[in-house]
Scaffold this motif. Structure first.
Motif, short mmCIF file in Angstrom:
data_model
loop_
_atom_site.label_atom_id
_atom_site.label_comp_id
_atom_site.label_asym_id
_atom_site.label_seq_id
_atom_site.Cartn_x
_atom_site.Cartn_y
_atom_site.Cartn_z
N UNK A 1 0.88 -1.17 0.00
CA UNK A 1 0.00 0.00 0.00
C UNK A 1 0.92 1.21 0.00
N UNK A 2 0.95 1.95 -1.12
CA UNK A 2 1.92 3.05 -1.22
C UNK A 2 1.18 4.37 -1.36
N UNK A 3 1.62 5.33 -0.56
CA UNK A 3 0.87 6.58 -0.45
C UNK A 3 1.64 7.77 -0.99
N UNK A 4 2.85 7.56 -1.47
CA UNK A 4 3.55 8.65 -2.17
C UNK A 4 4.51 8.05 -3.20
N UNK A 5 5.03 8.92 -4.04
CA UNK A 5 5.84 8.43 -5.15
C UNK A 5 7.11 7.69 -4.70
N UNK A 6 7.85 8.27 -3.74
CA UNK A 6 9.06 7.54 -3.31
C UNK A 6 8.73 6.13 -2.83
N UNK B 1 3.32 10.79 -9.52
CA UNK B 1 3.72 11.38 -10.79
C UNK B 1 3.76 10.36 -11.91
N UNK B 2 3.58 9.09 -11.54
CA UNK B 2 3.53 8.07 -12.59
C UNK B 2 2.65 6.91 -12.14
N UNK B 3 2.24 6.12 -13.13
CA UNK B 3 1.44 4.92 -12.84
C UNK B 3 2.40 3.77 -12.55
N UNK B 4 1.91 2.76 -11.85
CA UNK B 4 2.76 1.57 -11.66
C UNK B 4 3.08 0.93 -13.01
N UNK B 5 4.22 0.22 -13.05
CA UNK B 5 4.68 -0.33 -14.33
C UNK B 5 4.49 -1.83 -14.42
N UNK B 6 4.37 -2.49 -13.27
CA UNK B 6 4.32 -3.95 -13.28
C UNK B 6 3.09 -4.45 -14.05
N UNK B 7 3.26 -5.55 -14.77
CA UNK B 7 2.12 -6.13 -15.49
C UNK B 7 1.71 -7.47 -14.88
N UNK C 1 1.06 -8.05 -11.60
CA UNK C 1 0.44 -7.93 -10.27
C UNK C 1 -0.92 -7.24 -10.41
N UNK C 2 -1.75 -7.43 -9.39
CA UNK C 2 -3.02 -6.71 -9.34
C UNK C 2 -2.76 -5.28 -8.88
N UNK C 3 -3.42 -4.35 -9.54
CA UNK C 3 -3.20 -2.95 -9.19
C UNK C 3 -4.53 -2.26 -8.94
N UNK C 4 -4.60 -1.55 -7.83
CA UNK C 4 -5.78 -0.76 -7.52
C UNK C 4 -5.33 0.65 -7.16
N UNK C 5 -6.20 1.60 -7.44
CA UNK C 5 -5.90 2.96 -7.00
C UNK C 5 -7.04 3.41 -6.10
N UNK C 6 -6.74 4.40 -5.30
CA UNK C 6 -7.79 4.92 -4.42
C UNK C 6 -7.53 6.41 -4.24
N UNK C 7 -8.58 7.20 -4.39
CA UNK C 7 -8.43 8.65 -4.21
C UNK C 7 -8.83 8.99 -2.78
N UNK C 8 -8.08 8.44 -1.85
CA UNK C 8 -8.48 8.56 -0.45
C UNK C 8 -8.35 9.98 0.06
N UNK C 9 -7.32 10.67 -0.42
CA UNK C 9 -7.14 12.03 0.09
C UNK C 9 -8.32 12.92 -0.32
N UNK C 10 -8.66 12.87 -1.62
CA UNK C 10 -9.80 13.68 -2.09
C UNK C 10 -11.07 13.33 -1.31
N UNK C 11 -11.24 12.03 -1.08
CA UNK C 11 -12.45 11.60 -0.38
C UNK C 11 -12.47 12.13 1.06
#
Ligand SMILES: Cc1ncc(C[n+]2csc(CCOP(=O)(O)OP(=O)(O)O)c2C)c(N)n1
Ligand code: SF4
Lengths: 355, 255, 185
Positions: free
Chosen positions: C71-76, C99-105, C107-117
């Motif tokens: 679960x990653x919450x920033x770019x670094x 600043x970029x999307x994940x690159x792995x093909x 693995x399962x990838x999900x995004x969440x706009x938790x901050x905006x929410x």
């Protein structure tokens, strides 16, 4: 009733000290173990059990406060991390010389010098081989879980008083900082025992009690040394503790202690999944060392890989125990770096199986 | 107006002293350590003794001071800076030697080294940053923590009955025959910072006289450890620290 | 079942407490758990991370180099841990600030706009609970009721009135988490 909690290693250890009926804790802040004194100050055990907690002006002062309290027959404890333990070494030598019981916790970080605050096992030699001056031994317990951090506090006080000898709990930044489920033992009463060797005030008609490590005559000092050595032989006979896993059919063996043994366990599972028959021995007492068991296993396996978070310290004791029966190799990371299970498995394959 | 028109030598009103490196300070925003560093660096600069100065860094938040002062420096073990400085000064008596130490370093674990260096009258400058807390290790009680002040090892406030009283070590060293110049300053406002720098300059110059130890306390803040904003911490310092640790000279050389 | 999770972000994003809440919840569900934080100066304004492991079995190593879930919450943190996800594992990332999307093909990838929410909910403090909700939607390893029990353990009594708000945040997270890439495990 036993109590199940999710606790940080350092805090669980502090709670265990209160529950073990400790009379006193003296410490000085240092990362990664400051939670011990912070927890005790928050918990205020003076209200719960009467246990005294004091922030000393230095580790030197703290260990000498322990000396004073232990000299009164009290259950005294201090904790620190590597640079602070170095400062305590003088005091520990005096405590060993005066044959006083106490518990010293070292939540090891990487050195030498100020080093880093990240976890390490680089104080094995310091703990096991002396560290301070003179021919003395510490009983050294090496917890691998938060649960053992708790249980070993109780055990440490028992052993300290059984042998009137300082006991060190050799933890590290991983075990100190991590949280795990722990079962806390019930509150034990603080002891009211008045030991005849303790300075509690001269009793009428009795000799005054003197707590000292000084002998003016060499003949007398040698007697003290012989008595100490006899005590250490007793400790070696009675107090060896270790855990083995998957050793019945093992063709290879890992030897590791503390947190590093857990990482090695993971490597073991990975190796077994590949069909490699490897077992592990984890010394729980680093002194006394499980010499006989390692020697016995050495007759069974084709090679032993010792894994440590240092540049190779316990491996020397493993080699002595093995006494040439089978090859012993070493894999370690240091400076606060933690070996990964993959690396350990690779080292087993390259250094032991392929070697 | 274009930027290049503004940035020109005749418009230069302030320049970073070359006695400080270009390293980005790791201190928390609003922390007094940064200003104290700069004042000391400027004092060294103005005296033109950069190449003749050797500093000793403590263990504490300023442990990396050797990255910021562009002078030769040694890193001491926790509390031992005055002893290390003694070693340096005894070997190099013509050099200017200073230590830079926090309150835990100087007045707890290093009390003995402090007292004895001052009592021997080592010809060194001791700069003592008193922020009333252990910043580096995460906000534990310091020897200078005020009565009733909350820290992580005095969670109900410093109880002097069991934890002892705040140590006014600066007044204490002023009593020793070995000290030559002892003063208490602050760097939280420009005027104070300038005064502190003047004291540092004087203290460094006195080293040539070989008349004893110069000791400068800087009453400072620790926004992180005090759990305040920088502005709040300065106000709190003025209202609580200064009454207990009053600013001003404590021992000045007889003229 | 063993779930090995790394949670990483800026100090102050509630990274460490997220791991703790997941572990407490695991305890409530009768699981073995371990939580290991990064500690020390690297946390000062920089990145913080913790490893949380939930398992039916005794846990061996509390520190890992490969994870079932990151679960990653920033770019670094994405840069550091994307490659540490096991093939077939899961990466959840917070959209804000990447600043970029994940690159792995693989693995399962999900995004969440938790901050905006969390801003919409007028309470950025529930940010991490929204993320937990998103995680539990995709990897339902712990029941919601046990998460609430866990929260009660983590939060001091004086904050217990905030539990309904946190529960709401978990539900929100479950609603808004977006599947971006699915692979078979
Ligand atoms: C022998 C030893 N004990 C303890 C420590 C841990 N330690 C590092 S800095 C510090 C105290 C820092 O406080 P202070 O001197 O007041 O400086 P500040 O961080 O507030 O600037 C301590 C206890 C250490 N490095 N070495
Ligand atoms: S912790 Fe305190 S003393 Fe240290 S840099 Fe931050 S504000 Fe300054």
């Amino acid at each position: 009733m036993k109590e199940l909690r999710l606790m940080k290693g350092n805090e669980a250890l502090a709670e265990a000290a209160i529950r073990a009926g400790a009379d006193a804790y003296f410490g000085y802040p240092i990362t990664p173990q400051s939670e011990v004194i912070e927890y005790l100050m928050r918990e205020n055990p003076a209200d719960r059990t009467g246990m005294q907690v004091l922030q000393a002006e230095s580790e030197v002062a703290a260990i000498n406060m322990v000396y004073g309290a232990a000299g009164c027959g009290k259950r005294a404890m201090t904790s620190s991390s590597s640079p602070g333990i170095s400062l305590k070494m003088e005091g520990i030598s005096y405590i060993a010389g005066a044959e006083l019981p106490c518990v010293v916790v070292n939540v090891v970080r990487a050195g030498p010098g100020l080093g880093t605050i990240q976890p390490s096992q680089s104080d094995y030699f310091q703990a096991v081989k002396g560290g301070g001056h003179g021919d003395y031994k510490l009983i050294v317990l090496a917890p691998a879980t938060v649960q053992e951090s708790v249980d070993y506090v109780k055990l440490a006080f028992e052993l300290a008083f059984k042998y009137r000898n300082p006991v060190m709990i050799l933890s590290d930044g991983i075990i100190g900082q991590m949280m795990e489920k722990v079962e806390l033992f019930e509150q034990m009463p603080r002891s009211t025992e008045e030991y005849e060797w303790a300075t509690l005030g001269k009793k009428p008609g009795k000799d005054s009690v003197i707590v000292t490590s000084l002998q003016l005559q060499s003949e007398e000092q040698e007697k003290v040394n012989l008595r100490l050595q006899a005590k250490y032989r007793e400790v070696e006979k009675n107090e060896v503790r270790f855990e083995t896993y998957a050793c019945e059919d093992a063709e290879y063996l890992f030897a590791a202690f503390g947190s590093c043994a857990r990482i090695t366990r993971k490597a073991l599972d990975m190796a077994r999944a590949k069909g490699i028959k490897v077992g592990i021995i984890r010394p729980q007492t680093l002194y006394p060392f499980p010499v006989d068991e390692i020697n016995r296993l050495a007759g069974q396996v084709k090679g032993i890989l010792t894994v440590e978070m240092n540049a190779g310290q316990m491996v020397e004791d493993v080699r002595l125990a093995v006494n040439g029966k089978t090859p012993v190799e070493f894999y370690g990371r240091f400076g606060g770096m933690i070996p990964t299970p993959d690396e350990i498995l690779k080292a087993l394959e390259q250094k032991i199986i392929g070697g | 107006m274009a930027e290049s028109n503004i940035i020109s030598p005749e418009n230069l009103v302030y320049e970073k002293t070359s006695v400080m490196t270009d390293r980005i300070l790791h201190y928390c925003p609003g922390c007094g350590h940064g200003t104290a560093h700069r004042m000391l660096a400027e004092a060294i600069d103005e005296l033109g003794i950069q190449g003749d100065t050797i500093g000793v860094a403590p263990v504490g938040c300023s442990v990396l001071a050797y990255y910021y002062f562009d002078v030769d420096m040694q890193e001491a073990a926790h509390g031992r800076a005055p002893a290390v400085a003694t070693g340096i000064k005894r070997m190099l008596p013509e050099r200017y030697v200073f230590t830079y130490q926090g309150d835990g370093d100087l007045a707890a674990i290093g009390t003995a080294e402090t007292i004895h260096a001052c009592n021997r009258g080592e010809n060194i400058l001791i700069v003592f940053i008193n922020n009333g807390i252990y910043g580096m290790t995460g906000g534990q009680m310091a020897p200078t923590t005020l009565p009733g002040m909350k820290t992580s090892t005095s969670p109900r406030g410093r109880d002097v009955a069991t934890m002892g009283n705040p140590l006014k070590i600066t007044e204490l060293v002023a009593e020793l025959p070995g000290t030559y110049f002892v003063t208490r300053q602050s760097v939280h406002a420009p005027a104070n910072a300038r005064k502190a720098k003047r004291a540092m300059k004087k203290a460094l110059e006195y080293q040539k006289l070989k008349k004893g130890t110069c000791f400068i306390e800087i009453v400072s803040n620790c926004p992180s450890g005090w759990k305040m904003t920088p502005a709040q911490s300065n106000k709190w310092m003025e209202e609580n620290m200064f009454p207990f640790y009053p600013l001003g000279d404590i021992k000045v050389p007889e003229q | 079942m063993t779930e090995e999770i790394i949670i990483a972000g800026f100090g102050g994003q509630g990274v460490l407490s997220m791991g703790q809440i997941i572990c407490y919840s695991g305890v409530m569900q009768g699981k073995e758990v371990s939580w290991m934080p990064s500690y020390g100066p690297e946390m000062r304004g920089g990145t913080a991370n913790c490893t949380a492991i939930i398992s039916d079995e005794q846990i061996s190593s509390p520190v890992l180099n490969r994870f079932d879930t990151a679960i990653v919450l920033n770019q670094p943190s994405m840069d550091k841990f994307e490659d540490a996800v096991k093939p077939g594992g899961l990466l959840i990332y917070e959209e804000n600030g990447m600043t970029r999307k994940p690159r792995r093909t693989d693995i399962n990838i999900c995004s969440i706009a938790a901050y905006d929410e969390s801003v919409k909910m007028n309470n950025t403090k529930v940010f991490n609970m929204i993320v937990i909700g998103g995680f539990l939607k995709v990897r339902p390893i712990i029941e919601l009721e046990n998460v609430i029990k866990g929260l009660k353990k983590v939060l001091p009594d004086r904050y217990h009135h905030l539990i309904p708000l946190n529960e709401e945040a978990i539900h929100k997270g479950m609603e808004i988490v977006k599947e971006e890439q699915a692979v078979k495990k």
